[in-house]
Design an enzyme around this catalytic site. Structure first.
Site, mmCIF file in Angstrom:
data_model
loop_
_atom_site.group_PDB
_atom_site.id
_atom_site.type_symbol
_atom_site.label_atom_id
_atom_site.label_comp_id
_atom_site.label_asym_id
_atom_site.label_seq_id
_atom_site.Cartn_x
_atom_site.Cartn_y
_atom_site.Cartn_z
ATOM 1 N N HIS A 48 4.696 -1.310 -0.321
ATOM 2 C CA HIS A 48 4.436 -2.726 -0.556
ATOM 3 C C HIS A 48 5.564 -3.467 0.157
ATOM 4 O O HIS A 48 6.671 -2.923 0.299
ATOM 5 C CB HIS A 48 4.498 -3.060 -2.051
ATOM 6 C CG HIS A 48 3.404 -2.402 -2.841
ATOM 7 N ND1 HIS A 48 3.639 -1.689 -3.984
ATOM 8 C CD2 HIS A 48 2.059 -2.368 -2.641
ATOM 9 C CE1 HIS A 48 2.489 -1.237 -4.456
ATOM 10 N NE2 HIS A 48 1.520 -1.631 -3.658
ATOM 11 N N ASP A 51 8.553 -3.388 -1.908
ATOM 12 C CA ASP A 51 9.177 -2.076 -2.140
ATOM 13 C C ASP A 51 10.310 -1.905 -1.135
ATOM 14 O O ASP A 51 11.355 -1.336 -1.449
ATOM 15 C CB ASP A 51 8.202 -0.909 -1.870
ATOM 16 C CG ASP A 51 7.123 -0.785 -2.928
ATOM 17 O OD1 ASP A 51 7.421 -1.041 -4.109
ATOM 18 O OD2 ASP A 51 5.989 -0.403 -2.564
HETATM 19 C C1 GLO Z 1 -4.861 -0.298 -7.003
HETATM 20 C C2 GLO Z 1 -4.599 0.102 -5.629
HETATM 21 C C3 GLO Z 1 -3.132 0.110 -5.264
HETATM 22 C C4 GLO Z 1 -2.963 -0.003 -3.769
HETATM 23 C C5 GLO Z 1 -1.552 -0.207 -3.359
HETATM 24 C C6 GLO Z 1 -1.431 -0.444 -1.872
HETATM 25 O O1 GLO Z 1 -5.931 -0.224 -7.515
HETATM 26 O O2 GLO Z 1 -5.175 1.344 -5.383
HETATM 27 O O3 GLO Z 1 -2.484 1.254 -5.753
HETATM 28 O O4 GLO Z 1 -3.469 1.130 -3.144
HETATM 29 O O5 GLO Z 1 -1.025 -1.267 -4.064
HETATM 30 O O6 GLO Z 1 -1.888 -1.678 -1.556
#
Ligand code: GLO
Ligand code: MG
Length: 343
Positions: A48, A51
């Site tokens: 993210h 992150d």
């Molecule tokens: C939630 C998503 C989440 C995304 C992550 C990357 O339902 O799967 O985990 O994959 O935030 O954008």
């Protein structure tokens, strides 16, 4: 030896808090997580935006890039790549009503600022992919947003990102609901249509998460196959799900083994990974797990994925052809069950 390269995000090792209760495990530092990911055999990290650059809202554009470069040095230290950066718009007080499709112009501008900064961060981390998990782009009160306007706003936002950086590729991670009631872009079919309507379809593709397809009542292997047929499957989040309830992010294959097998099989049959794509595991450990088990779900998912890869490599295509010729699908089905259930 797996034919695939695997990736994981720092959020996949978490403290166990859910909507109804607090954390059950201690926080593990970012560096400790990525060191362990490397030891486990992962090749790349998913990010993210915040992150890699926590507190980015209070930083200048130059400060954000400088901070991201420090993270790149850390990745280099552990010989890991960055797979993608995803603007985490669902957490922010500015995006309570969504980002790109918010009813507030200020919030939409903030969402674009985060998307541009995510592209800057991706460049600093040495990757060319942005993920849009469009968490709050949709409605909780149907009459509050027009589906037509929302779709157009989303396309406009994507066009802005494409114009901001001529090399960036966008993967739309589709999900039909949660945290919203109805999402603007619920399935890969929708993502492909948005791609086609964008200013550069060659740079807009999809990322399929198994659980999200199941929440839409679809078979993830078919969603994967559909995007592969379009040449636009650039990422996957393999995991599992027990039916159409809340998003569970269970270990890959633990609930729907045959579907998991078919996901692996369709990826293998169509050369997924040949252009550098990663298999991402978007799984969460159970809340009941103790501190020392913080990575167990990832170990299990990796192991199951590799076991299924081995099963798919053994799939007898001659026998399949024979069954198809004779229209003996009962025999074919039983063959698959034996392949999966025998050692
Ligand atoms: C939630 C998503 C989440 C995304 C992550 C990357 O339902 O799967 O985990 O994959 O935030 O954008
Ligand atoms: Mg995901």
């Amino acid at each position: 030896m797996s034919r695939f390269k695997y990736s994981v995000g720092p959020w996949n090792v978490h403290e166990g808090a859910d909507a109804y209760g607090p954390a059950t495990r201690e926080t593990i530092s970012f560096e400790e997580k990525i060191r362990t990911f490397k030891e486990m055999g992962f090749d790349a990290i998913q990010f993210h935006d915040d992150d890699s650059v926590p507190n980015m809202n209070n930083m200048t554009e130059a400060e954000i890039i400088a901070e991201a470069k420090k993270v790149k040095a850390l990745l280099d230290k552990y010989d890991l790549k960055a797979e993608f950066v995803a603007p985490r718009l669902w957490m922010d007080p500015h995006t309570v009503d969504g980002g790109f499709t918010s009813n507030s112009k200020d919030d939409r501008e903030f969402a674009m600022w985060r998307a541009y900064r995510s592209i800057d961060i991706a460049n600093a981390l040495g990757c060319d992919k942005l993920v849009l998990w469009l968490a709050r782009e949709g409605t909780i009160c149907y009459e509050s947003k027009s589906p037509v306007t929302s779709t157009k706003l989303l396309i406009e936002a994507i066009n802005n990102m494409l114009a901001y950086d001529k090399n960036i590729k966008i993967m739309i991670e589709t999900k039909p609901n949660e945290p919203v009631d109805r999402s603007v872009c619920p399935t890969l079919g929708h993502a492909m249509a948005i791609s086609a309507a964008s200013n550069d379809p060659s740079r807009v593709g999809g990322l399929l998460e198994s659980a999200h397809a199941m929440l839409a009542g679809l078979d993830p292997a078919s969603e994967i196959g559909f995007a592969l047929a379009m040449g636009k499957l650039w990422g996957v989040h393999l995991n599992d799900q027990n039916g159409m309830k809340f998003d569970q992010d269970k270990s890959f294959g633990v609930e729907n083994l045959r579907t998991a097998f078919n996901q692996m099989k369709v990826l293998m049959e169509n050369g997924f990974g040949d252009n550098g794509e990663y298999i991402g595991l978007d799984v969460k450990v159970m809340r009941t797990e103790k501190q020392e088990g913080s990575y167990k779900h990832l170990e299990n998912s990796l192991k199951i994925a590799k076991m299924l890869e081995e099963k798919a490599a053994r799939f007898d295509y001659d026998f399949q052809e024979k069954c198809v010729k004779e229209r003996d699908y009962e025999a074919l089905e039983m063959y698959v069950m034996e392949l999966l259930m025998k050692g």
